[in-house]
Design an enzyme around this catalytic site. Structure first.
Site, short mmCIF file in Angstrom:
data_model
loop_
_atom_site.label_atom_id
_atom_site.label_comp_id
_atom_site.label_asym_id
_atom_site.label_seq_id
_atom_site.Cartn_x
_atom_site.Cartn_y
_atom_site.Cartn_z
N HIS A 1 22.66 -11.84 -27.14
CA HIS A 1 22.74 -13.17 -26.53
C HIS A 1 23.84 -14.00 -27.20
CE1 HIS A 1 18.89 -12.47 -24.48
NE2 HIS A 1 19.23 -13.49 -23.72
N LYS B 1 7.58 -12.07 -25.19
CA LYS B 1 6.24 -12.47 -25.67
C LYS B 1 6.41 -13.75 -26.46
CE LYS B 1 6.54 -10.17 -30.09
NZ LYS B 1 6.21 -10.66 -31.42
S1 SF4 Z 1 3.21 -5.84 -33.01
FE1 SF4 Z 1 3.84 -6.72 -34.97
S2 SF4 Z 1 5.67 -5.56 -35.56
FE2 SF4 Z 1 5.34 -5.25 -33.37
S3 SF4 Z 1 6.54 -6.83 -32.31
FE3 SF4 Z 1 4.49 -7.65 -32.60
S4 SF4 Z 1 4.59 -8.79 -34.53
FE4 SF4 Z 1 6.37 -7.42 -34.47
#
Ligand code: SF4
Lengths: 280, 182
Positions: free
Chosen positions: B37, B102
Site C-alpha cells: 500500500h 480483520k
Molecule cells: S491468529 Fe494471531 S498470529 Fe495469526 S493473524 Fe491473528 S493475531 Fe496474528
C-alpha cells in the site's frame, strides 16, 4: 562441567520452530473446543468450529496454523555447569530459526531495521532471552509471536495507590481496546512488578504457561480467575463479532518491585498462541 | 443471509451487500498489506501508475506463507486492517469496492466506503490453513522484492467471509458485542 555442541541447540531450535507453528498445543486446542461447546452466539460457535478445523488441517498437512508465523522468541535457561562448544550460541539459535523457517515453509516476517524496513528474508534475528540456571542442562522454549496481537499489548506504570483495582481495570481496558484486532478469542499474559522492562518480559513469560494453569500464589490465582471471568463478560466474542468467548486463558507472573512503583504489562496474544520446548 | 459473490464487484453490487451477510467469494482478488500500500500510493504521487487497476476490484489484506511443493499457496488468513486505514480512503476513491481483512476501521475509511460505495468483509483471522484451501491459483503481479508483502493475484473459490461494515456504515463491531455484554 558438561560440554554441549551448539549444533544440538541449532537443530532443536529448527525443529521447534516448525512444530510450534504447525501443531497447536493441546492446552489451547482443548480450550477452543471447550469454548465452542459453551459459546452462546451462533456466529461465534461457527467461527470456533472453523478454528478447530483449521488447527486439524494445519497439523495434518504440516502447514502453519496462521500465516503470521511471527518473530521467533526464544527463552533459554542455561545450566551454569554447561560449556558450549562449536561456535557462537546466538549464531546457532539464529541458524536454527533460519533453517526452520526455510524448511518448514514458514513466513519470513522480520525487517532488519524498524525504520528502513527491508525484510531479512529468513526471519532472523530471533528475540533471545538468556537466563542462567543451576545444573548442567539447557532448557529451550520457543514462542513464535504474531504481531496482530503483539500490537495490542500495553505497559502501564501504575502508582502503588492504584492497587489491585487499578491493575484489574487496566488489564480489562487493554482487552477491551484490543477488541476485534488480535483475532479473539485471545490469550492474555500479564506481568506485574519488577521495573519497566521486566514487567514486559514477565507478561511474555506468562504466555508460556499452559492455558488453564494457575499461579501458585493464592492472591494472584484469584485475580487470574476474576479477570478471565470479567473479560468474557465484555461481549467482544470470537473475531469481535459478539459472544461469551473473548479470552481463553489469562496468566499472571509477578516479581518484586520498588516502593514507588506498580509496573504492569499486558501482552495480548491470540488463539494461535504457540510454544514448544525441550531440554538438551 | 448467505450470498455468492463473483468478482469483480461493481459499486452497485457493493451497495447491495449488508452488514451481517454471510458471503462466499469466487473470482480474482489481490493481496496487499502495509508495504505494498505504501509503495502504491507513493508511486502514484510521483506519477507512476498502479500495477493493478483498482476499479471494481477486491484487496485482501494478507501476506501468505510460502507454498509447499505442489500447492498454489501457503496459509493465508487476513492481517489486521487498521494499518491500512491511512491508505484505504485513496484506494476506494480510485475504484476499489471490496476489502477483506480483520479488525476495526477508521471513520475516514467508513466515510469513503459510504461516499463511493464499498464494502468491508471479515475473514476469520488465524484460520490461514483453512482459507488457503479456497485459493486455486496464485501469482505475484507486482513488487516481488517485498516477498510475502508483494501483490499476489489470487483465484479463489467459495472464499468465506462476513460483511462487517457495509456502504451505509453499519458496523457489526459496534452492533454485536453490546448484545452479549453482561
Ligand atoms: S491468529 Fe494471531 S498470529 Fe495469526 S493473524 Fe491473528 S493475531 Fe496474528
Amino acid at each position: 562441567m558438561r560440554e554441549i555442541d551448539v549444533a544440538l541447540v541449532r537443530d532443536a531450535v529448527k525443529e521447534m520452530c516448525i512444530k510450534a507453528n504447525c501443531c497447536l498445543n493441546a492446552d489451547v486446542y482443548g480450550a477452543i473446543k471447550k469454548a465452542q461447546a459453551e459459546e452462546c452466539s451462533d456466529v461465534g460457535k461457527n467461527i470456533l468450529s472453523q478454528l478447530i478445523e483449521n488447527a486439524d488441517l494445519a497439523a495434518a498437512k504440516m502447514k502453519p496454523i496462521c500465516q503470521d508465523t511471527g518473530m521467533a522468541v526464544v527463552f533459554m535457561d542455561i545450566g551454569q555447569d554447561v560449556h558450549f562448544t562449536g561456535g557462537s550460541l546466538s549464531d546457532a539459535v539464529n541458524e536454527g530459526v533460519r533453517l526452520g523457517y526455510k524448511e518448514g515453509y514458514l513466513r519470513k516476517s522480520v525487517v532488519s531495521d524498524p525504520l528502513l524496513r527491508v525484510n531479512t528474508g529468513d526471519n532472523t534475528p530471533a528475540v533471545i532471552h538468556y537466563n542462567i540456571a543451576e545444573g548442567d542442562k539447557v532448557h529451550i522454549e520457543i514462542a513464535p509471536k504474531g504481531f496482530g496481537s503483539e500490537n495490542m499489548s500495553r505497559i502501564y506504570m501504575l502508582k502503588p495507590s492504584d492497587g489491585v483495582e487499578g491493575v484489574k481495570n487496566a488489564v480489562l481496558d487493554c482487552i477491551e481496546k484490543a477488541g476485534p484486532n488480535p483475532c479473539p478469542p485471545m490469550i492474555v499474559g500479564v506481568g506485574i512488578g519488577g521495573n519497566f522492562e521486566l514487567c514486559a518480559e514477565l507478561a511474555k513469560r506468562a504466555l508460556l504457561r499452559p492455558v488453564g494453569s494457575h499461579s501458585d500464589k493464592e492472591h494472584i490465582r484469584q485475580i487470574e480467575d476474576e479477570l478471565l471471568e470479567r473479560a468474557n463478560r465484555l461481549g467482544i466474542g470470537p473475531q469481535g463479532l459478539g459472544g461469551n468467548t473473548t479470552v481463553l486463558g489469562l496468566n499472571i507472573e509477578t516479581y518484586a518491585t520498588h516502593i514507588a512503583g506498580l509496573p504492569l504489562a499486558v501482552n495480548i496474544s491470540c488463539h494461535v498462541t504457540r510454544h514448544s520446548e525441550c531440554t538438551v | 443471509m448467505k450470498i455468492d459473490i463473483t468478482t469483480p464487484i461493481t459499486r452497485e453490487k457493493a451497495r447491495s451487500l449488508k452488514a451481517g451477510d454471510i458471503v462466499s467469494i469466487t473470482g480474482v482478488i489481490y493481496t496487499a498489506r502495509d508495504a505494498a500500500h505504501k509503495r502504491m500510493l507513493e508511486n502514484l504521487q510521483n506519477g507512476i501508475p498502479l500495477p493493478v487497476d483498482l476499479t471494481d476490484n477486491t484487496i485482501y489484506f494478507a501476506g501468505p506463507a510460502p507454498a509447499k511443493p505442489g500447492e498454489p499457496i501457503g496459509s493465508v488468513g487476513p492481517t489486521t486492517s487498521y494499518r491500512m486505514d491511512a491508505y484505504s480512503p485513496k484506494t476506494i476513491e480510485l475504484g476499489l469496492t471490496c476489502m477483506i481483512g480483520k479488525g476495526a476501521r477508521s471513520s475516514a475509511v467508513i466515510d469513503a466506503m459510504k461516499k463511493y460505495g464499498a464494502v468491508y468483509i471479515g475473514a476469520v483471522g488465524g484460520a490461514g490453513a483453512l482459507l488457503s484451501e479456497c485459493v486455486k491459483k496464485c501469482e505475484v503481479v507486482a513488487y516481488e522484492d517485498l516477498g510475502s508483502e508483494a501483490i499476489h493475484r489470487l483465484e479463489v473459490e467459495n472464499f468465506p467471509g462476513i460483511v462487517i461494515i457495509d456502504s451505509e456504515g453499519n458496523n457489526l463491531y459496534d452492533t454485536e458485542p453490546p448484545k452479549y455484554r453482561k
